[in-house]
Design a protein around this motif. Structure first.
Motif, mmCIF file in Angstrom:
data_model
loop_
_atom_site.group_PDB
_atom_site.id
_atom_site.type_symbol
_atom_site.label_atom_id
_atom_site.label_comp_id
_atom_site.label_asym_id
_atom_site.label_seq_id
_atom_site.Cartn_x
_atom_site.Cartn_y
_atom_site.Cartn_z
ATOM 1 N N ARG A 76 4.707 4.922 -1.345
ATOM 2 C CA ARG A 76 4.434 3.549 -1.768
ATOM 3 C C ARG A 76 4.586 2.636 -0.560
ATOM 4 N NH1 ARG A 76 8.733 2.007 -5.164
ATOM 5 N NH2 ARG A 76 9.556 0.687 -3.485
ATOM 6 N N CYS A 77 3.458 2.088 -0.112
ATOM 7 C CA CYS A 77 3.435 1.330 1.135
ATOM 8 C C CYS A 77 2.954 -0.103 0.881
ATOM 9 C CB CYS A 77 2.512 1.997 2.163
ATOM 10 S SG CYS A 77 2.834 3.772 2.404
ATOM 11 N N ASN A 78 3.622 -1.051 1.509
ATOM 12 C CA ASN A 78 3.251 -2.459 1.380
ATOM 13 C C ASN A 78 1.823 -2.668 1.877
ATOM 14 O OD1 ASN A 78 3.048 -5.385 1.998
ATOM 15 N ND2 ASN A 78 5.201 -5.381 1.358
ATOM 16 N N THR A 79 1.047 -3.443 1.112
ATOM 17 C CA THR A 79 -0.359 -3.656 1.483
ATOM 18 C C THR A 79 -0.515 -4.438 2.775
ATOM 19 O OG1 THR A 79 -0.355 -5.596 0.032
ATOM 20 C CG2 THR A 79 -1.218 -3.538 -0.879
ATOM 21 N N ASN A 80 0.522 -5.169 3.186
ATOM 22 C CA ASN A 80 0.444 -5.957 4.425
ATOM 23 C C ASN A 80 0.661 -5.108 5.673
ATOM 24 O OD1 ASN A 80 0.042 -8.352 2.965
ATOM 25 N ND2 ASN A 80 2.259 -8.633 2.681
ATOM 26 N N LEU A 81 1.130 -3.871 5.472
ATOM 27 C CA LEU A 81 1.381 -2.989 6.608
ATOM 28 C C LEU A 81 0.160 -2.114 6.877
ATOM 29 C CD1 LEU A 81 5.018 -1.787 5.783
ATOM 30 C CD2 LEU A 81 4.317 -3.597 7.364
ATOM 31 N N SER A 82 -0.060 -1.832 8.136
ATOM 32 C CA SER A 82 -1.153 -0.946 8.526
ATOM 33 C C SER A 82 -0.600 0.476 8.655
ATOM 34 C CB SER A 82 -1.757 -1.415 9.860
ATOM 35 O OG SER A 82 -2.785 -0.540 10.264
ATOM 36 N N VAL A 83 -0.963 1.325 7.689
ATOM 37 C CA VAL A 83 -0.446 2.695 7.640
ATOM 38 C C VAL A 83 -1.610 3.668 7.701
ATOM 39 C CG1 VAL A 83 0.986 4.327 6.377
ATOM 40 C CG2 VAL A 83 1.440 1.876 6.189
ATOM 41 N N ILE A 138 -4.209 0.299 -7.169
ATOM 42 C CA ILE A 138 -4.219 -0.249 -8.521
ATOM 43 C C ILE A 138 -3.064 -1.212 -8.771
ATOM 44 C CG2 ILE A 138 -5.438 1.698 -9.548
ATOM 45 C CD1 ILE A 138 -2.797 2.891 -10.334
ATOM 46 N N CYS A 139 -2.067 -1.209 -7.901
ATOM 47 C CA CYS A 139 -0.889 -2.068 -8.096
ATOM 48 C C CYS A 139 -0.887 -3.217 -7.085
ATOM 49 C CB CYS A 139 0.398 -1.260 -7.966
ATOM 50 S SG CYS A 139 0.593 -0.013 -9.250
ATOM 51 N N HIS A 140 -0.463 -4.370 -7.546
ATOM 52 C CA HIS A 140 -0.414 -5.553 -6.693
ATOM 53 C C HIS A 140 0.766 -5.451 -5.725
ATOM 54 C CE1 HIS A 140 -0.846 -9.692 -5.413
ATOM 55 N NE2 HIS A 140 0.435 -9.911 -5.695
ATOM 56 N N GLY A 141 0.480 -5.656 -4.455
ATOM 57 C CA GLY A 141 1.537 -5.705 -3.453
ATOM 58 C C GLY A 141 1.787 -4.421 -2.708
ATOM 59 N N PHE A 142 1.322 -3.293 -3.249
ATOM 60 C CA PHE A 142 1.519 -2.035 -2.529
ATOM 61 C C PHE A 142 0.411 -1.042 -2.874
ATOM 62 C CE2 PHE A 142 4.100 -1.737 -6.398
ATOM 63 C CZ PHE A 142 3.701 -0.524 -6.938
ATOM 64 N N ASP A 143 0.193 -0.100 -1.955
ATOM 65 C CA ASP A 143 -0.770 0.989 -2.145
ATOM 66 C C ASP A 143 -0.016 2.296 -2.337
ATOM 67 O OD1 ASP A 143 -3.026 -0.690 -1.765
ATOM 68 O OD2 ASP A 143 -2.784 -0.546 0.410
ATOM 69 N N ILE A 144 -0.656 3.235 -3.009
ATOM 70 C CA ILE A 144 -0.073 4.556 -3.235
ATOM 71 C C ILE A 144 -0.910 5.585 -2.480
ATOM 72 C CG2 ILE A 144 0.505 6.323 -4.941
ATOM 73 C CD1 ILE A 144 2.250 3.907 -5.188
ATOM 74 N N TYR A 145 -0.250 6.400 -1.651
ATOM 75 C CA TYR A 145 -0.911 7.481 -0.913
ATOM 76 C C TYR A 145 -0.345 8.817 -1.403
ATOM 77 C CZ TYR A 145 -2.379 3.827 2.381
ATOM 78 O OH TYR A 145 -2.923 2.701 2.963
ATOM 79 N N TYR A 146 -1.212 9.822 -1.518
ATOM 80 C CA TYR A 146 -0.746 11.126 -1.965
ATOM 81 C C TYR A 146 -1.757 12.199 -1.578
ATOM 82 C CZ TYR A 146 -4.158 10.447 -5.682
ATOM 83 O OH TYR A 146 -5.314 10.225 -6.370
ATOM 84 N N SER A 147 -1.274 13.438 -1.583
ATOM 85 C CA SER A 147 -2.134 14.597 -1.325
ATOM 86 C C SER A 147 -1.603 15.769 -2.124
ATOM 87 C CB SER A 147 -2.151 14.942 0.161
ATOM 88 O OG SER A 147 -2.887 16.143 0.384
ATOM 89 N N SER A 148 -2.526 16.545 -2.692
ATOM 90 C CA SER A 148 -2.108 17.694 -3.495
ATOM 91 C C SER A 148 -2.022 18.978 -2.685
ATOM 92 C CB SER A 148 -3.092 17.905 -4.661
ATOM 93 O OG SER A 148 -4.398 18.152 -4.163
ATOM 94 N N SER A 170 8.968 7.446 6.284
ATOM 95 C CA SER A 170 10.073 6.898 5.498
ATOM 96 C C SER A 170 10.503 5.522 5.960
ATOM 97 C CB SER A 170 11.269 7.862 5.524
ATOM 98 O OG SER A 170 11.710 8.051 6.870
ATOM 99 N N SER A 171 10.239 5.182 7.209
ATOM 100 C CA SER A 171 10.657 3.871 7.719
ATOM 101 C C SER A 171 9.724 2.746 7.278
ATOM 102 C CB SER A 171 10.730 3.911 9.254
ATOM 103 O OG SER A 171 9.464 4.246 9.801
ATOM 104 N N VAL A 172 8.483 3.082 6.888
ATOM 105 C CA VAL A 172 7.518 2.046 6.513
ATOM 106 C C VAL A 172 7.100 2.131 5.047
ATOM 107 C CG1 VAL A 172 6.590 1.700 8.823
ATOM 108 C CG2 VAL A 172 5.642 3.509 7.373
ATOM 109 N N CYS A 173 7.347 3.277 4.407
ATOM 110 C CA CYS A 173 6.943 3.463 3.014
ATOM 111 C C CYS A 173 8.096 4.047 2.201
ATOM 112 C CB CYS A 173 5.738 4.408 2.907
ATOM 113 S SG CYS A 173 4.255 3.853 3.788
ATOM 114 N N SER A 174 8.111 3.751 0.922
ATOM 115 C CA SER A 174 9.071 4.373 0.013
ATOM 116 C C SER A 174 8.490 5.698 -0.468
ATOM 117 C CB SER A 174 9.338 3.474 -1.194
ATOM 118 O OG SER A 174 9.920 2.250 -0.788
ATOM 119 N N ILE A 175 9.311 6.732 -0.461
ATOM 120 C CA ILE A 175 8.866 8.066 -0.867
ATOM 121 C C ILE A 175 9.454 8.374 -2.233
ATOM 122 C CG2 ILE A 175 8.846 10.516 -0.272
ATOM 123 C CD1 ILE A 175 9.214 9.709 2.642
ATOM 124 N N ILE A 176 8.570 8.642 -3.185
ATOM 125 C CA ILE A 176 9.011 8.935 -4.550
ATOM 126 C C ILE A 176 8.355 10.210 -5.044
ATOM 127 C CG2 ILE A 176 9.520 6.547 -5.203
ATOM 128 C CD1 ILE A 176 6.792 6.363 -6.460
#
Length: 627
Positions: A134-141, A152-162, A175-181
Motif C-alpha cells: 500500500r503506497c501513497n499516491t504522491n510517492l513515485s514507486v 481503487i482507493c483514495h490516497g493510496f495505490d495497491i501493488y501486488y504480484s501472484s 518497506s520504507s515507502v510502502c506499508s506491507i500487508i
C-alpha cells in the motif's frame, strides 16, 4: 443373581469411576459435526486447548471458534483434523472482513489479517494469502513489470504480484515507502480489482510445535505454558494414571463389545451392520473433505441443510427437475436470488459431488456459472448457484410449444452470441485455469442463460481436473450424454481422450442450436433424429442449402453457415482432426469464406450404442494442437 446386562453396567461403572472423577482434560469431544481433540477445546474448558469452539452442545446453533482466548469469534465452515497429524486446518468465515468486501471499504487494506502470534505451543498460518504493498499516491514507486496496480482507493495505490518471489531483501526495499500487508485470497487471480479475489473465508493451518506434538501424541500429555510463558508437559509423573485409564477403557470396551456382539447375533446381525456402515460412511466422508482441503484449498460457502430449507422457503418454488434431483428458487440472507440444486439421496461417499464443487470453485469467468455455496450432510447434498432468469438453452431450441414466441426472442444474432460465449467459456476451462478442467457434458441443458441471454456453462459433475503438466488422466468408464459424447470416450480405438472430447460436444451443441434437432429444420425427406442429423446437415451443406427456416437477412445466413461448418469441424471422428477451442474462436470471429469445408465425418448408429468401459482405464491426454 445379577442378570448379564446388570452385571455389565456394574462392571462398567466400577471401571469408569476413576476416569470420571479425574480432573484431566478429555482426550476428545464431539461438536455436532465431528469429533475433535487438542489443540481444539470448548469454551467451557478453555484450559484444555488453544482454539475454543462454541455451540457444541446445541445442535441448531451455528458453531464458532476463537483462535485464542478472548479473541474474535469466527463462524466455522469446516475443521479438518487427523490423529497423529500435525496439521489442523480450519476453514472459517470472518463476518467483519466480509462486510468490508461487500461494501468495498478501503479500510480492509489498513492492517494485516490478524492471527495469534507463534508460541511455544503452536503456529498459525493462512494457507492462501497475498502480499500487498500500500503506497501513497504522491510517492513515485517503481515495481517490477509482473506486478499489478490498483488505484481503487483514495490516497493510496495497491501493488501486488501472484508469481513474484518476495524475499526479505525485496520486502525491505519497499518497506520504507510502502506499508506491507498480507490478506487471504481465493485463487486464481483473474482481475486487477483486489476486492474480487480477496476472501472472507480463509484456511488457517494450526501447526503444533515439535515439543507440543511429542507431548500430546507420544506422551499423551497436555501442552501448557507456565507464568513465564515457558512450555511444559503435564504427562510427567502421570504414566501410571494414563496406563490405568487405558486398561480400564480397554476392559470396558472389551466387555461392551462382547455384550453388543452377543446381542447382535441374537438379532441376526442387523444392529452390527448398521454400526459398521455408519462408521465407515462418516469416516469416508471426513477423509474426502480432509484430502480435498489439503490438495485444492478453499471451497465456496458451506451451508447446513436447515439453511437450505430456509433459503428455499421449505422447497416451495420448484423451477427444474432432472435425473440428478430438483432445482428450487431461493433467496440468500443478502436478498440475492439463487437456484438451489438439491440432489437425490445417494449412498456413495460424495466424490462426484465434491468434484463438481471443486471444479467450479476453481473458475472465475463470465461464461461459467458462479457457485455460491453447497450443502454436504451425509446423503443430503445441494448446490447453490447464481439465479439464471432465462433458464437453460435447451428450452429455446427444443420446445415445440410457443415456438414463435421463443424464436422472436432468440434471433440468429443472439444464438450466435450464445455459441461464441460457450466457446469462450470452454477455452477458459482448457487453458485459462491454473488447473485444466475437462467438462465432459456440454449440451443445451447445461448452458444457462441470464437476463441478457449471456450463456453460462454449468453442471460440472462429470468434469475432470488435472495439472497442465500431466499427460495422462485416469477415468472410470465413459462420461457424457448420448448424442454429445465423443467417440473416443466410448471406445479408445477412435483416439485418445483429451480437450478435443469437449470440442466434439461443443460441435454437436452448435449444430443443435442451428437445427434444434427438429424445430428449425425444414426436412423434405426422412426423419431428422439425433442419430442422423449431422449426416443430413452435411449433405445440405454440400448442396449449399442449409434447410434452416427463419433466415431473414444475409447476416443471418452467414452466421448459420458458419456455425454449421465449424460444428462439423468440431465433430470430426478423429480427435486430431478437430480444432482446439482457441482455433474455434478464431473461426467464429473470422469470415465464413475463409473457413474450409471439413471432411465428412464418419457417422454410424453403432457408435452410439457401444457399451462404456466397466473398469478403470488410463487415457493419454493429447497435448498437441497448440492449446
Amino acid at each position: 443373581m445379577l442378570a448379564p446386562v446388570d452385571l455389565f453396567h456394574f462392571l462398567l461403572l466400577c471401571l469408569l469411576v476413576p476416569f470420571l472423577c479425574a480432573s484431566d482434560c478429555p482426550t476428545s469431544f464431539d461438536c455436532g459435526f465431528g469429533e475433535f481433540h487438542f489443540p481444539f477445546t470448548t469454551t467451557k474448558r478453555p484450559d484444555c486447548g488453544l482454539c475454543m469452539l462454541d455451540g457444541c452442545d446445541n445442535a441448531t446453533q451455528n458453531k464458532t471458534i476463537q483462535l485464542q482466548k478472548g479473541g474474535t469469534s469466527f463462524q466455522i465452515i469446516i475443521i479438518s483434523q487427523e490423529d497423529n497429524d500435525n496439521h489442523n486446518i480450519i476453514w472459517l468465515r470472518d463476518d467483519l472482513f466480509q462486510s468490508h468486501l461487500q461494501s468495498q471499504s478501503c479500510e480492509i487494506f489498513t492492517n494485516n489479517y490478524t492471527l495469534p502470534f507463534t508460541s511455544p505451543l503452536a503456529s498459525f498460518e493462512i494457507k492462501s494469502n497475498i502480499t500487498l504493498f500500500r503506497c501513497n499516491t504522491n510517492l513515485s514507486v517503481s515495481f517490477p513489470d509482473n506486478f499489478s496496480k490498483s488505484s481503487i482507493c483514495h490516497g493510496f495505490d495497491i501493488y501486488y504480484s501472484s508469481n513474484s518471489p518476495m524475499g526479505s531483501k525485496f520486502l525491505s526495499q519497499y518497506s520504507s515507502v510502502c506499508s506491507i500487508i498480507q490478506l487471504p485470497i481465493k485463487p486464481p487471480l483473474q482481475s486487477t480489482d483486489p476486492f474480487t479475489f480477496l476472501t472472507p473465508e480463509p484456511f488457517i493451518d494450526v501447526r503444533l510445535s515439535q515439543d507440543c506434538h511429542k507431548c500430546y501424541h507420544d506422551r499423551r500429555g497436555q501442552c501448557q505454558l507456565d507464568r513465564k510463558g515457558q512450555f511444559y508437559c503435564t504427562a510427567k509423573g502421570k504414566t501410571q494414571k494414563f496406563v490405568f485409564i487405558a486398561i480400564a477403557a480397554s476392559m470396558a470396551a472389551g466387555i461392551g463389545a462382547i455384550m453388543v456382539l452377543a446381542y447382535c447375533f441374537r438379532r441376526n446381525h442387523s444392529s452390527m451392520k448398521f454400526i459398521l456402515v455408519w462408521k465407515k460412511k462418516n469416516s469416508a466422508q471426513h477423509q474426502l473433505f480432509h484430502n480435498f482441503l489439503r490438495n485444492h484449498g478453499p471451497l465456496p460457502t458451506r451451508y447446513s441443510y436447515s439453511n437450505i430449507k430456509k433459503m428455499t422457503n421449505g422447497f416451495e418454488d420448484k423451477i427444474g427437475q432432472g435425473g440428478y434431483g430438483s432445482v428450487y428458487k431461493g433467496k440468500l440472507p443478502s436478498g440475492h436470488l439463487v437456484a438451489v440444486k438439491v440432489l437425490n439421496k445417494s449412498t456413495d461417499n460424495g466424490e462426484e459431488f465434491i468434484n463438481e464443487v471443486a471444479s467450479i470453485s476453481k473458475t472465475s469467468h463470465i461464461n461459467i456459472v458462479s457457485l455460491l455455496g453447497f450443502c454436504f450432510e451425509g446423503s443430503k447434498r445441494a448446490l447453490i448457484y447464481e439465479f439464471m432468469l432465462n433458464g437453460s438453452l435447451e428450452k429455446f431450441i427444443r420446445e415445440e410449444e410457443n415456438a414463435s414466441k421463443l424464436n422472436s426472442q432468440l434471433d440468429w444474432e443472439t444464438l450466435y452470441d450464445i455459441a461464441v460465449g460457450v466457446a469462450q467459456g470452454l477455452e477458459y476451462l482448457h487453458k485459462g485455469c491454473n488447473t485444466r478442467i475437462l467438462h465432459f457434458d456440454i449440451k443445451p441443458h447445461n448452458i444457462l442463460l441470464d437476463e441478457d441471454f449471456c450463456p453460462k456453462i454449468s453442471d460440472f459433475g462429470l468434469a475432470k481436473m488435472y495439472p497442465k503438466r500431466e499427460s495422462v488422466v485416469s477415468m472410470l468408464g465413459a462420461r457424457g450424454t448420448i448424442g454429445y459424447i465423443a467417440p473416443e470416450l466410448v471406445s479408445r480405438t477412435f483416439g485418445n481422450v483429451s480437450h478435443k472430447s469437449d470440442v466434439y460436444s461443443f460441435g454437436m451443441l452448435m449444430l443443435d442450436i442451428v437445427g434444434g434437432r427438429k424445430k428449425n429444420i425444414s426436412v423434405k425427406t426422412g426423419d431428422c433424429t439425433s442419430e442422423i442429423f449431422p449426416d443430413w446437415i452435411y449433405k445440405s451443406l454440400e448442396l449449399e442449402d442449409c434447410g434452416v427456416k427463419i433466415i431473414k437477412t444475409e447476416g443471418d445466413k452467414e452466421r448459420v453457415r458458419k456455425m454449421i461448418i465449424i460444428g462439423l469441424w468440431c465433430i470430426q471422428t478423429k480427435p486430431s482432426n478437430r480444432p482446439p477451442m482457441s482455433r474455434v474462436l478464431d473461426m467464429l470471429e473470422g469470415k465464413v469464406e475463409c473457413i474450409e469445408i471439413p471432411p465428412k465425418p464418419f457417422f454410424s448408429s453403432s457408435t452410439r450404442s457401444l457399451t462404456p468401459f466397466s473398469n478403470s482405464t488410463y487415457f493419454s491426454i493429447e497435448e498437441s494442437d497448440n492449446l
